[in-house]
Design an enzyme around this catalytic site. Structure first.
Site, PDB file in Angstrom:
ATOM      1  N   ARG A 104      15.993  -1.857  10.034  1.00 29.77           N
ATOM      2  CA  ARG A 104      15.466  -0.618  10.602  1.00 29.77           C
ATOM      3  C   ARG A 104      14.310  -0.943  11.553  1.00 29.77           C
ATOM      4  NH1 ARG A 104      11.489   3.135   9.362  1.00 29.77           N
ATOM      5  NH2 ARG A 104      12.040   5.212  10.086  1.00 29.77           N
TER       6      ARG A 104
ATOM      7  N   ASP B 133      -1.717   8.918   8.373  1.00 28.85           N
ATOM      8  CA  ASP B 133      -2.209   8.230   9.574  1.00 28.85           C
ATOM      9  C   ASP B 133      -3.613   8.725   9.915  1.00 28.85           C
ATOM     10  OD1 ASP B 133       0.241   6.954   9.707  1.00 28.85           O
ATOM     11  OD2 ASP B 133       1.074   8.368  11.160  1.00 28.85           O
TER      12      ASP B 133
HETATM   13  O1  LIG Z   1       8.614   3.211  10.201  1.00 33.36           O
HETATM   14  C1  LIG Z   1       8.358   4.388  10.027  1.00 33.36           C
HETATM   15  O2  LIG Z   1       9.225   5.259  10.034  1.00 33.36           O
HETATM   16  C2  LIG Z   1       6.941   4.832   9.759  1.00 33.36           C
HETATM   17  C3  LIG Z   1       5.899   3.954  10.368  1.00 33.36           C
HETATM   18  C4  LIG Z   1       4.529   4.429  10.060  1.00 33.36           C
HETATM   19  O3  LIG Z   1       4.318   5.280   9.248  1.00 33.36           O
HETATM   20  C5  LIG Z   1       3.371   3.869  10.770  1.00 33.36           C
HETATM   21  O4  LIG Z   1       3.527   2.916  11.573  1.00 33.36           O
HETATM   22  O5  LIG Z   1       2.256   4.391  10.541  1.00 33.36           O
HETATM   23 FE   LIG Z   2       2.294   6.082   9.362  1.00 32.85          FE
END
Ligand SMILES: O=C(O)CCC(=O)C(=O)O
Ligand SMILES: [Fe+2]
Length: 375
Positions: free
Chosen positions: A299, A234
């Site tokens: 999910r 991120d």
């Molecule tokens: O859905 C997840 O567990 C991870 C989501 C993710 O990594 C993000 O939105 O940057």
């Molecule tokens: Fe992420």
């Protein structure tokens, strides 16, 4: 929230122009979603068992929390927190918003599509454009007020959805400030030693920016060959992630490979982002993570993407720089970082690197071979 939106406007990411899929109608995995060949190993085959350890779970009320967080950040770049003070009812409510949103018809969702150079709205993950195959997921990003987009989705009762988002956003901002404080503390840096954290007036970390990313991973007819969200780090200081009770999130460790982060009721996952990696002068890796999908259970997740005020330059903290430990990165604003990410993707972090880590002490390049996304 100028920083993020400026960056998106000035560096729009080209997402393939294809029809948004109606996942429910697909009985077989289309080739455009197949990340492996039928005869290849399943994607999950690389997953290591929990014998290799798992992401630490830290009780925020533990008096050793700072030390435990430091250890988790150094060794994993991620941890889960419990006793974080966020009401479980609020977690249920934000999950309900996501669930309700993604169960709308495709036609309805497309009314709130994110514009090519915009931030808020429905769409594919921004990292999609960097991969030849599509991901088995849908997303909805919120920066600032979701009012305009929510009015399109729910013309009658948008207000109750907006209220939940506003409350979640405010609560996450407070928790992110607290986590920032603990993570800095674990590096021996007090909040007062980070100038932008202490504005003249108001609470600590008052001017920071945050965005919300709602994610949905529908059930998949061929989960072994599909990717929910491709490997990335991120582009944040830190990310706070709420996942529902369905597993799928995995983090990568050089030593062991992909490790599942098991959902724990009420817990939140915290990721070290690229900007904290820079701030820590490479001591804390920004964690590489991905999401796998499954055949029978949808999910959901909600990521709070937390970054610095728009005018602030993030650089290795002076306390972590010295004659034997030179600054590994040059100073960068969130806006500039996001712009570079939008263009150079997985090369973004190394493009700000000043010198190579010595003695393998800072294993920077290795941990960032893959992709990067804002969230
Ligand atoms: O859905 C997840 O567990 C991870 C989501 C993710 O990594 C993000 O939105 O940057
Ligand atoms: Fe992420």
């Amino acid at each position: 929230m100028p920083s993020l939106s400026e960056a998106y406007h000035s560096h729009p990411v080209e997402v393939h122009h294809h029809k948004h899929p109606d996942f429910k109608s697909l009985q077989e995995l289309p080739d455009s979603y197949a990340w492996t060949h039928p005869e290849d190993h399943a994607l999950a085959i690389n997953t290591t068992s929990s014998n290799f350890g798992s992401v630490p779970v830290i009780d925020l009320s533990d008096r050793n929390a700072t030390r435990l967080i430091g250890h988790a950040c150094r060794t994993w770049g991620a941890f889960q927190v419990v006793n974080h003070g966020v009401p479980l009812s609020l977690l249920d409510h934000i999950q309900w918003v996501g669930q309700t949103l993604f169960s709308l018809s495709t036609h309805q969702k497309l009314k709130a599509t994110r514009s090519p150079d915009g931030v808020t709205g429905y769409g594919l993950a921004r990292i999609s454009s960097f991969f030849p195959k599509l991901m088995w997921s849908e997303g909805f990003t919120i920066l600032g007020s979701p009012l305009e987009h929510f009015q399109k989705l729910w013309p009658q009762d948008y207000a109750k959805y907006c209220d939940i988002v506003v409350e979640y956003d405010e609560t996450m901002k407070k928790l992110a400030g607290k986590l920032m404080g603990l993570m800095l503390d674990s590096l021996g840096i007090s909040k007062e030693e980070l100038k932008w954290a202490c504005p003249n007036k108001g609470p600590l970390f008052k001017d920071t920016c945050g965005a919300l990313q709602l994610n949905s991973y529908p059930t998949c007819p061929d989960p072994d060959r599909a990717m929910g969200l491709a490997p990335h780090t991120d582009s944040t200081l830190l990310t706070i992630l709420y996942q529902n009770n369905i597993s799928g999130l995995q983090v990568h460790r050089e030593s062991t490979g992909w490790v599942t982060v098991p959902p724990i009721p009420g817990a939140l996952v915290v990721n070290v982002g690229d900007l904290f990696h820079i701030l820590s002068n490479g001591l804390y890796p920004s964690v590489l993570h991905r999401v796998l999908v499954n055949r029978s259970k949808q999910r959901f997740s909600v990521a709070y993407l937390y970054g610095p005020p728009s005018n602030v330059e993030i650089c290795p903290h002076a306390k972590l720089v010295g004659p034997t430990r030179p600054a590994l990165y040059r100073a960068v604003t969130w806006n500039e970082y996001l712009g570079t990410k939008a263009k150079h993707f997985n090369k973004a972090l190394s493009s700000f690197q000043l010198c190579a880590p010595k003695n393998g002490l800072f294993d920077v390049n290795e941990s960032h071979k893959n992709s990067v996304q804002v969230g």
